[in-house]
Design a protein around this motif. Structure first.
Motif, PDB file in Angstrom:
ATOM      1  N   LYS A  19       1.350  -2.319   6.871  1.00 44.10           N
ATOM      2  CA  LYS A  19       0.351  -2.335   5.803  1.00 44.10           C
ATOM      3  C   LYS A  19      -1.020  -1.897   6.337  1.00 44.10           C
ATOM      4  O   LYS A  19      -1.705  -1.070   5.727  1.00 44.10           O
ATOM      5  CB  LYS A  19       0.272  -3.756   5.214  1.00 44.10           C
ATOM      6  CG  LYS A  19      -0.700  -3.870   4.073  1.00 44.10           C
ATOM      7  CD  LYS A  19      -0.722  -5.269   3.486  1.00 44.10           C
ATOM      8  CE  LYS A  19      -1.763  -5.314   2.371  1.00 44.10           C
ATOM      9  NZ  LYS A  19      -1.744  -6.581   1.651  1.00 44.10           N
ATOM     10  N   ASN A  20      -1.382  -2.417   7.499  1.00 46.40           N
ATOM     11  CA  ASN A  20      -2.685  -2.070   8.078  1.00 46.40           C
ATOM     12  C   ASN A  20      -2.764  -0.601   8.457  1.00 46.40           C
ATOM     13  O   ASN A  20      -3.794   0.044   8.251  1.00 46.40           O
ATOM     14  CB  ASN A  20      -2.977  -2.922   9.323  1.00 46.40           C
ATOM     15  CG  ASN A  20      -3.255  -4.361   8.934  1.00 46.40           C
ATOM     16  OD1 ASN A  20      -3.630  -4.630   7.788  1.00 46.40           O
ATOM     17  ND2 ASN A  20      -3.025  -5.293   9.854  1.00 46.40           N
ATOM     18  N   GLN A  66      -3.205   1.327   5.324  1.00 44.85           N
ATOM     19  CA  GLN A  66      -4.572   1.164   4.810  1.00 44.85           C
ATOM     20  C   GLN A  66      -5.595   1.941   5.627  1.00 44.85           C
ATOM     21  O   GLN A  66      -6.538   2.492   5.098  1.00 44.85           O
ATOM     22  CB  GLN A  66      -4.955  -0.321   4.791  1.00 44.85           C
ATOM     23  CG  GLN A  66      -4.741  -0.909   3.406  1.00 44.85           C
ATOM     24  CD  GLN A  66      -4.777  -2.422   3.415  1.00 44.85           C
ATOM     25  OE1 GLN A  66      -5.053  -3.043   4.451  1.00 44.85           O
ATOM     26  NE2 GLN A  66      -4.505  -3.013   2.267  1.00 44.85           N
ATOM     27  N   GLY A 110       0.802  -1.232   0.000  1.00 49.75           N
ATOM     28  CA  GLY A 110       0.000   0.000   0.000  1.00 49.75           C
ATOM     29  C   GLY A 110       0.828   1.273   0.000  1.00 49.75           C
ATOM     30  O   GLY A 110       0.335   2.350   0.326  1.00 49.75           O
TER      31      GLY A 110
END
Ligand code: GCO
Length: 467
Positions: free
Chosen positions: A461-462, A465, A113
């Motif tokens: 990544k989270n 996001q 991302g």
């Protein structure tokens, strides 16, 4: 006798007062920062939409086949005990073969991302011999930059990340002031090539680490232990940075480019906050390795004090020579006084903190402290590196979470931070530590060149996001 006792009493009292005064001033000017569990939180709204989320790498650590620079020579030399200069006798060799595998690595950045990538270009590949330019090498970086732009990843290019061509070293490298123009010429050539497709440029990566490794500890090339020379080389690096900045600004497109230096800030602290000796070591190291550079950038005056070395110079156009402040942050370092200088400079690791695989612990509060400090330069901040060596991948997620909490807290308080680059995308050649230190979001198998995503990377990544 009575008079003598009286004098002695006054003397003792004066010493006590000086001691209390100094300890108070030091403790107030640099308070111990320790947060509780609940202080670590990320407020996702503080990260603007155009916040740069990326990873950072350096050419020599990932590209492979860099056989014409100071580090290649260093890896293939022996120290005074006839041992390899690198842990485990490692050689950078093929590294992560990023030179060939960058397309799939860009895919990995996208999978995570990300929208930005910091990398360095290898001077020894572009100018293998003095004045001879390898067009194919330049083309390679065009291909890389074009692929990044096509993938929606903002490229951030570093001109000097520890390596320099062997021919430049043979001329004396940055030990000689007259060599600076050779580096400036190279940067100018590169800038003119990339001005239309790259907006962000880092001139020199961590000049302080370069001189500490190369001229104080001696575990980086050229492997010297000469603090006087360290102070002179640091000045030449800052002068080189200044000239690159001023040169680019005067070129077509230069005003719109964002050019900055990358400063690492380790927070240097006394082991015992009531021990003047511990403070003395921490403050001496801080002055020489943090304040000398920061003050130069703010004022154009250079003071390098590392007893018995004392260097003062001025280069007024150094003042304000940056559009952003690049900050690399890893940890804090704790000092314990000793009359033996080498011993006094040995780092200590607080027992109550989580250990990383490097010689330092995890200390996210220090990132907040470092941000506040570098903010004194008065420019937008970009976290150009932050990451952890964690072979077992059991603290990486927590490391990312807590360090981004520190970034979040600083941003909530109004500090202007434009991006965060995790070090590093994949495991790579960690200089004197060889391949033993695993900083990657992806684990690297150097034999098969296979990369596998580490669980800890998902935390990043989270978070991305979530924004
Ligand atoms: C440095 C460099 C990186 C390192 C990273 C991990 O700080 O030495 O910028 O090349 O690999 O910091 O130690």
């Amino acid at each position: 006798m009575k008079v003598l006792i009286k004098i002695l009493k006054i003397l003792l009292f004066a010493i006590l007062l000086i001691y209390i005064g100094a300890i108070l001033v030091w403790n107030f000017s640099q308070p111990a920062v320790k947060w509780k569990k609940e202080d670590f939180k990320i407020v996702s709204e503080v990260f603007p939409e155009d916040f740069m989320w990326g990873t950072a790498t350096a050419a020599h650590q990932v590209e492979g086949n860099n056989t014409n620079n100071n580090w290649y020579a260093w890896e293939h030399s022996l120290n005074e005990d006839n041992e390899s200069t690198i842990h485990n006798n490692d050689k950078s060799g093929k590294a992560a073969d990023h030179w060939n595998r960058y397309p799939e690595d860009i895919q990995r950045m996208q999978d995570l991302g990300m929208n930005a990538y910091r990398f360095s270009i290898e001077w020894s590949k572009i100018e293998p011999e003095q004045g001879i330019i390898d067009r194919a090498a330049i083309q390679h970086y065009h291909d890389l930059v074009d692929s990044l732009n096509a993938a929606g990843l903002t490229p951030m290019m570093t001109f000097h990340h520890f390596t320099q061509p062997i021919w430049f070293d043979d001329l004396g490298g940055f030990e000689k002031e007259e060599n600076i123009s050779l580096f400036v010429k190279f940067c100018r050539l590169v800038f003119e090539e990339f001005v239309d497709k790259v907006d962000y440029y880092c001139t020199i990566n961590e000049p302080n680490v370069f001189i500490t490794g190369g001229y104080v500890r001696g575990d980086f090339p050229p492997g010297k232990k000469d603090p006087q020379l360290a102070g002179e080389v640091l000045f030449n690096l800052l002068k080189a940075h200044t000239l690159v900045y001023r040169t680019i600004k005067a070129l077509p497109g230069g005003r719109d480019a964002k050019v900055g230096i990358v400063k690492d800030i380790f927070v240097f602290e006394p082991r015992n906050r009531f021990h003047p000796g511990d403070w003395l070591v921490a403050r001496t190291v801080d002055k020489a390795f943090n304040e000398s550079t920061l003050a130069f950038l703010k004022t154009g005056y250079y003071n390098f004090e590392f007893p018995p070395v004392s260097i003062s110079k001025e280069y007024r156009i150094g003042k304000g020579s940056y559009d952003f402040a690049g900050l690399n942050y890893y940890s804090h370092i704790i000092f314990d006084f000793s009359f033996d200088q080498e011993k006094a400079l040995e780092p200590h690791m607080p027992e109550d903190e989580i250990k990383t695989d490097m010689e330092y612990t995890m200390y996210p509060e220090g990132l907040y402290t470092a941000i506040k400090r570098i903010a004194s330069l008065g420019a937008p901040i970009i976290i150009t590196e932050n990451g952890v060596a964690d072979r077992d991948d059991d603290i990486r997620g927590l490391y990312i979470q807590e360090h981004l909490s520190a970034v979040s807290k600083a941003m909530e308080e109004g500090y202007d931070i434009d991006g965060y680059f995790y070090w590093s995308l994949m495991d790579n050649f960690e200089w004197a530590e060889g391949y033993d230190m695993k900083f990657g979001l992806y684990a690297l198998d150097t034999l098969s060149q296979e990369r596998s995503l580490r669980k800890g990377a998902l935390t990043l990544k989270n978070i991305i996001q979530g924004n």
